[in-house]
Enzyme design. Structure first.
Site, mmCIF file in Angstrom:
data_model
loop_
_atom_site.group_PDB
_atom_site.id
_atom_site.type_symbol
_atom_site.label_atom_id
_atom_site.label_comp_id
_atom_site.label_asym_id
_atom_site.label_seq_id
_atom_site.Cartn_x
_atom_site.Cartn_y
_atom_site.Cartn_z
ATOM 1 N N HIS A 43 0.863 -1.191 0.000
ATOM 2 C CA HIS A 43 0.000 0.000 0.000
ATOM 3 C C HIS A 43 0.895 1.234 0.000
ATOM 4 O O HIS A 43 2.106 1.129 0.237
ATOM 5 C CB HIS A 43 -0.867 0.009 1.262
ATOM 6 C CG HIS A 43 -0.029 0.182 2.488
ATOM 7 N ND1 HIS A 43 0.587 -0.882 3.124
ATOM 8 C CD2 HIS A 43 0.365 1.293 3.164
ATOM 9 C CE1 HIS A 43 1.300 -0.425 4.130
ATOM 10 N NE2 HIS A 43 1.189 0.888 4.180
ATOM 11 N N HIS A 125 5.465 6.103 -0.876
ATOM 12 C CA HIS A 125 6.198 4.882 -1.220
ATOM 13 C C HIS A 125 5.405 3.644 -0.837
ATOM 14 O O HIS A 125 4.506 3.709 0.012
ATOM 15 C CB HIS A 125 7.554 4.855 -0.494
ATOM 16 C CG HIS A 125 7.427 4.760 0.985
ATOM 17 N ND1 HIS A 125 7.125 5.853 1.778
ATOM 18 C CD2 HIS A 125 7.518 3.707 1.836
ATOM 19 C CE1 HIS A 125 7.059 5.478 3.037
ATOM 20 N NE2 HIS A 125 7.276 4.166 3.108
HETATM 21 P P1 2AM Z 1 6.437 2.148 6.186
HETATM 22 O O1 2AM Z 1 5.794 1.186 5.229
HETATM 23 O O2 2AM Z 1 7.291 3.142 5.515
HETATM 24 O O3 2AM Z 1 7.100 1.434 7.333
HETATM 25 C C1 2AM Z 1 1.489 0.871 8.745
HETATM 26 O O4 2AM Z 1 2.448 0.625 9.718
HETATM 27 C C2 2AM Z 1 1.970 1.911 7.774
HETATM 28 O O5 2AM Z 1 2.196 3.125 8.477
HETATM 29 C C3 2AM Z 1 3.258 1.575 7.064
HETATM 30 O O6 2AM Z 1 3.123 1.930 5.710
HETATM 31 C C4 2AM Z 1 4.310 2.417 7.724
HETATM 32 O O7 2AM Z 1 5.247 2.973 6.837
HETATM 33 C C5 2AM Z 1 3.510 3.565 8.285
HETATM 34 N N1 2AM Z 1 4.065 3.996 9.563
HETATM 35 C C6 2AM Z 1 4.272 3.243 10.648
HETATM 36 N N2 2AM Z 1 4.762 3.985 11.661
HETATM 37 C C7 2AM Z 1 4.852 5.239 11.196
HETATM 38 C C8 2AM Z 1 5.268 6.473 11.761
HETATM 39 N N3 2AM Z 1 5.682 6.576 13.021
HETATM 40 N N4 2AM Z 1 5.232 7.575 10.970
HETATM 41 C C9 2AM Z 1 4.810 7.498 9.706
HETATM 42 N N5 2AM Z 1 4.391 6.356 9.110
HETATM 43 C C10 2AM Z 1 4.409 5.247 9.850
#
Ligand code: 2AM
EC number: 3.1.4.58
Length: 176
Positions: A43, A125
């Site tokens: 996603h 991304h």
């Molecule tokens: P990532 O894929 O770049 O790790 C569910 O966890 C989604 O939220 C993931 O896409 C993750 O990004 C994002 N995510 C998790 N923790 C986060 C944070 N503290 N700040 C921003 N995005 C976050």
């Protein structure tokens, strides 16, 4: 009272794009490069909300429903690695304005509702590999997945029996 849920707004990827990306990933990255994100979990996060109570979820959903944004086309034609967060990602060389506006709106609503928002600029991304702690070779440009984005989704993230699962809770349509 129900437990808070870990929530985020995101763009779902069409099933055929997910299948093709997983196939491409298997062909281009060795198993030791990192831990592949499950096909169903691919996603683009728009706004991360953290642990949210049922009341706050309702308030955030109401605000999301007020967003009036046109649909846009998303083209995934870029890839890279962030060593600090140990992820390999798929992204876009040219972020559509609609994507940036949608993310900005959701992030602003989240911040105003008291959800911590990272000061880092939004970098759209799809996380492909996690725990990618060593530099990996990124496939040469030429790959490309392009699809219309006509809705966005509120997801809950859960971790059970050693597996992360993202469950779509609610969807909102972008205008045509
Ligand atoms: P990532 O894929 O770049 O790790 C569910 O966890 C989604 O939220 C993931 O896409 C993750 O990004 C994002 N995510 C998790 N923790 C986060 C944070 N503290 N700040 C921003 N995005 C976050």
């Amino acid at each position: 009272m129900s437990e808070p849920k870990r929530l985020f707004f995101a763009i779902e990827l069409p099933a055929d794009a997910r299948a093709q990306i997983v196939h491409w990933r298997a062909a281009h990255f060795a198993p030791e490069a990192g831990r592949p994100v499950a096909a169903d979990n691919l996603h683009v996060t728009l706004a991360f909300l953290g642990d949210v109570s049922a009341d706050k979820q309702q308030a955030l959903a109401t605000l999301a429903g007020r967003i009036r944004q046109p649909a846009f086309t998303l083209t995934l034609d870029d890839a890279g690695q962030w060593l600090r967060s140990r992820v390999v990602w798929l992204g876009t060389r040219q972020s559509p304005r609609g994507l940036l506006q949608l993310a900005n709106m959701l992030r602003a609503q989240a911040a105003r509702s008291g959800c911590y928002q990272s000061p880092q600029p939004f970098h759209p991304h799809v996380t492909l590999l996690r725990d990618a702690s060593h530099a990996v070779a990124i496939p040469a440009p030429g790959f490309c997945w392009s699809f219309p984005v006509t809705e966005f989704t509120l997801y809950a993230s859960s971790f059970t029996r050693g597996r992360t699962r993202y469950t779509p809770l609610q969807r909102w349509t972008l205008s045509e």
